[in-house]
Design an enzyme around this catalytic site. Structure first.
Site, PDB file in Angstrom:
ATOM      1  N   ARG A   1     -15.507   6.708  26.581  1.00 33.49           N
ATOM      2  CA  ARG A   1     -15.551   6.263  25.180  1.00 33.49           C
ATOM      3  C   ARG A   1     -16.591   5.174  24.980  1.00 33.49           C
ATOM      4  NH1 ARG A   1      -9.269   5.196  25.466  1.00 33.49           N
ATOM      5  NH2 ARG A   1      -9.561   6.976  26.859  1.00 33.49           N
TER       6      ARG A   1
ATOM      7  N   LYS B   1      -9.821   5.306  40.859  1.00 34.46           N
ATOM      8  CA  LYS B   1      -8.977   6.495  40.821  1.00 34.46           C
ATOM      9  C   LYS B   1      -8.390   6.754  42.211  1.00 34.46           C
ATOM     10  CE  LYS B   1     -11.495   9.223  37.322  1.00 34.46           C
ATOM     11  NZ  LYS B   1     -10.403   9.364  36.345  1.00 34.46           N
TER      12      LYS B   1
HETATM   13  N1  BES Z   1     -13.217  11.483  33.288  1.00 32.50           N
HETATM   14  C1  BES Z   1     -11.895  11.071  33.037  1.00 32.50           C
HETATM   15  C2  BES Z   1     -11.060  12.138  32.316  1.00 32.50           C
HETATM   16  C3  BES Z   1     -10.814  13.402  33.065  1.00 32.50           C
HETATM   17  C4  BES Z   1      -9.577  13.641  33.631  1.00 32.50           C
HETATM   18  C5  BES Z   1     -11.761  14.411  33.119  1.00 32.50           C
HETATM   19  C6  BES Z   1      -9.336  14.838  34.303  1.00 32.50           C
HETATM   20  C7  BES Z   1     -11.524  15.576  33.788  1.00 32.50           C
HETATM   21  C8  BES Z   1     -10.307  15.802  34.372  1.00 32.50           C
HETATM   22  C9  BES Z   1     -11.906   9.817  32.174  1.00 32.50           C
HETATM   23  O1  BES Z   1     -12.988   8.984  32.342  1.00 32.50           O
HETATM   24  C10 BES Z   1     -10.701   9.019  32.522  1.00 32.50           C
HETATM   25  O2  BES Z   1     -10.626   8.610  33.640  1.00 32.50           O
HETATM   26  N2  BES Z   1      -9.797   8.842  31.571  1.00 32.50           N
HETATM   27  C11 BES Z   1      -8.617   8.105  31.783  1.00 32.50           C
HETATM   28  C12 BES Z   1      -8.415   7.210  30.593  1.00 32.50           C
HETATM   29  C13 BES Z   1      -7.282   6.230  30.751  1.00 32.50           C
HETATM   30  C14 BES Z   1      -7.628   5.205  31.799  1.00 32.50           C
HETATM   31  C15 BES Z   1      -7.031   5.577  29.420  1.00 32.50           C
HETATM   32  C16 BES Z   1      -7.454   9.093  31.896  1.00 32.50           C
HETATM   33  O3  BES Z   1      -7.457  10.082  31.183  1.00 32.50           O
HETATM   34  O4  BES Z   1      -6.598   8.873  32.748  1.00 32.50           O
HETATM   35 MN    MN Z   2     -12.778   7.602  33.902  1.00 32.99          MN
END
Ligand code: BES
Ligand code: MN
Ligand code: ZN
Length: 505
Positions: free
Chosen positions: A359, A285
């Protein structure tokens, strides 16, 4: 904080502050559109019409959370009176009371009050006095919550220690029961908030398991923690895959509540995503706001918190909580885009982005719940950024294979003041997560990201009735609000507990 019904009259209650309610009316002309509660009228009488004067002059209009402070100069045993607005008459409900109580008590805590009397209830409200009492107590406990354990204290002994509630016409016993329910639900929420607010170097998967286990011990729940070898035996390839880049061992937390009256029933499952820190892994990230990813275990915290409330309130339904917890870290041993993982139910997933880890760990927990024959299964997760884009910080996304269950969750949320918005689950969305080389592709692209994530989860619930709550936007507030501290909200704790209580009927 000690909460109690008082038998004393308003005028005789010695306290630091007395909080009375007032609403905004469309029709009432006399006091500039403000209707004072019975308690507020009593205060007004003792103070020779001071309150009506303030309203008529336009200084106080009764909008939600608006406050005016009156110093009583010895005319009342209360040192000061706070008049708090409950907002427009036609929008009154338990949630407006909860918010008004939170705002007033938060303000009082910050201005040095210790002993507070709450008298926000208005006769003729569309809320029973018992629910109103519960909501006021919840508001007070949620509103005064702070997380300051790592701060060198500069609070000079601030903190509300005692709350009294003044009955209008309900019996003391029924009010005491309602207040007890309110404090159990709020304390469970604050327990969940603590878990989310803890820094990720402290709240590791091991520490999350320890805290769940200590809570279980204290509240009389069964607790079992599965270690890596047991996960290997069960074939939990999702949880194991995500955790393999981390130096911290993963844990699978199982909490069981057995109702005395329903011993044969398998009962319901509450499943939580417990990523104690989500770096994104190899698909790292960006640095900005990555610190907030300590809250990526808010779903786990919600189900563990709900179990605490359920253990206290003892509904006639069996409940099992299942939490997959691990970090998601990049390293030489981390899982990679291109990997194929096999989940506990035998289905394979082609990894395309290691940041879509939630997931994967949920897939194993859902498979476990389904294998145990638990139904309904409700999972709670900070799953996608896409749900934040869709619904913001107000409503959580609700995804389900059962309309009745979905309606029940929305209805329970109306009682607790937590909002859940139903999202589509049409088969067409499933097309986006088909893979050429595995049973499922891990992500479905940008379009409908929160829905395609839910479509993946659906593969692991078998025949169970199931609902998924995506709380990515609602589990955390990034600036302080008049009714709550910056940080964890404790989203879904109270609704899950409320739902368990409604399931018994
Ligand atoms: N933990 C994150 C989602 C999240 C985003 C939680 C903002 C709280 C605040 C999750 O694991 C994630 O990173 N999801 C990705 C999925 C994508 C790579 C398909 C996302 O939402 O960008
Ligand atoms: Mn994530
Ligand atoms: Zn995550």
């Amino acid at each position: 904080m000690d909460v109690q019904v008082t038998g004393k009259a308003l005028k005789e209650l010695a306290c630091d502050a007395l909080v009375v309610g007032a609403i905004r009316s469309k029709t009432e002309q006399s006091t500039n559109g403000v209707i004072l509660s019975q308690a507020a009228k009593e205060v007004d009488a003792v103070l020779g019409g001071l309150l009506t004067g303030i309203c008529s002059g336009g200084e106080f209009q009764g909008s939600l959370g608006e406050m005016t402070t009156i110093y009583t100069m010895g005319k009342l045993t209360a040192k000061r009176v706070i008049v708090v607005g409950l907002g427009p008459q036609d929008a009154l409900n338990a949630q407006t009371l909860r918010r008004a109580s939170a705002i007033a008590t938060r303000h009082l805590q910050q201005t040095g009050a210790h002993q507070v009397v709450l008298a926000l209830f208005l006769d003729g409200m569309p809320v029973e006095e018992e629910l109103a009492a519960q909501a006021q107590v919840e508001g007070a406990l949620l509103g005064t919550y702070t997380f300051k354990k790592y701060l060198h204290s500069d609070d000079n002994g601030r903190g509300i220690t005692k709350i009294w509630l003044v009955p209008a016409k309900a019996s003391t016993t029924s009010l005491e029961q309602a207040m007890h329910k309110g404090s159990v639900l709020a304390e469970a929420t604050n327990f969940a908030r603590d878990l989310v607010n803890e820094p990720p170097n402290v709240l590791t998967p091991t520490e999350l398991a320890n805290r769940a286990s200590a809570m279980a011990e204290q509240f009389g729940l069964e607790c079992e923690i599965l270690e890596r070898t047991q996960m290997q035996e069960l074939g939990m390839g999702g949880l194991l895959g995500v955790s393999q880049g981390s130096a911290e061992p993963p844990k699978f937390i199982i909490l069981r509540y057995q109702s005395a009256s329903k011993s044969s029933d398998k009962g319901m499952a509450l499943v939580g995503k417990g990523i104690t820190f989500d770096t994104g892994g190899i698909s790292l990230k960006p640095a900005e706001r990555m610190d907030e990813m300590k809250g990526d275990m808010a779903g786990a915290a919600a189900v563990i918190g709900a179990m605490q409330a359920i253990a206290s309130l003892k509904p006639a339904v069996n409940v099992t909580a299942l939490v997959s917890t691990t970090e998601n870290m990049p390293s030489g041993t981390a899982y990679r885009p291109g990997d194929i993982l096999r989940i506990m139910n035998g289905k394979t997933i082609e990894i395309v982005n290691t940041d879509a880890e939630g997931r994967l760990v949920l897939a194993d927990a859902l498979s476990y719940a389904s294998k145990e024959g638990l139904s309904p299964i409700i999972d709670v997760a900070t799953l996608t950024g896409a749900v934040v884009v869709a619904l913001g910080n107000t409503s959580a996304g609700l995804f389900s294979n059962d309309t009745k269950l979905s309606d029940e969750i929305i209805a329970a949320g109306k009682v607790t003041g937590e909002k859940f918005w139903p999202m589509p689950m049409d088969a067409e969305y499933g097309e986006q997560v088909k893979s050429d080389i595995a049973d499922i592709k891990q992500t479905g692209g940008r379009a409908a990201g929160s829905v395609t994530a839910a479509k993946i989860l659906e593969h692991f619930v078998g025949d169970a009735k199931w609902a998924h709550l995506d709380i990515a936007g609602t589990s955390y507030v990034d600036s302080k609000k008049p009714y709550q501290e910056k940080g964890a909200t404790g989203m879904a704790v109270r609704t899950l507990a409320e739902l368990a209580m409604q399931m018994e009927k």
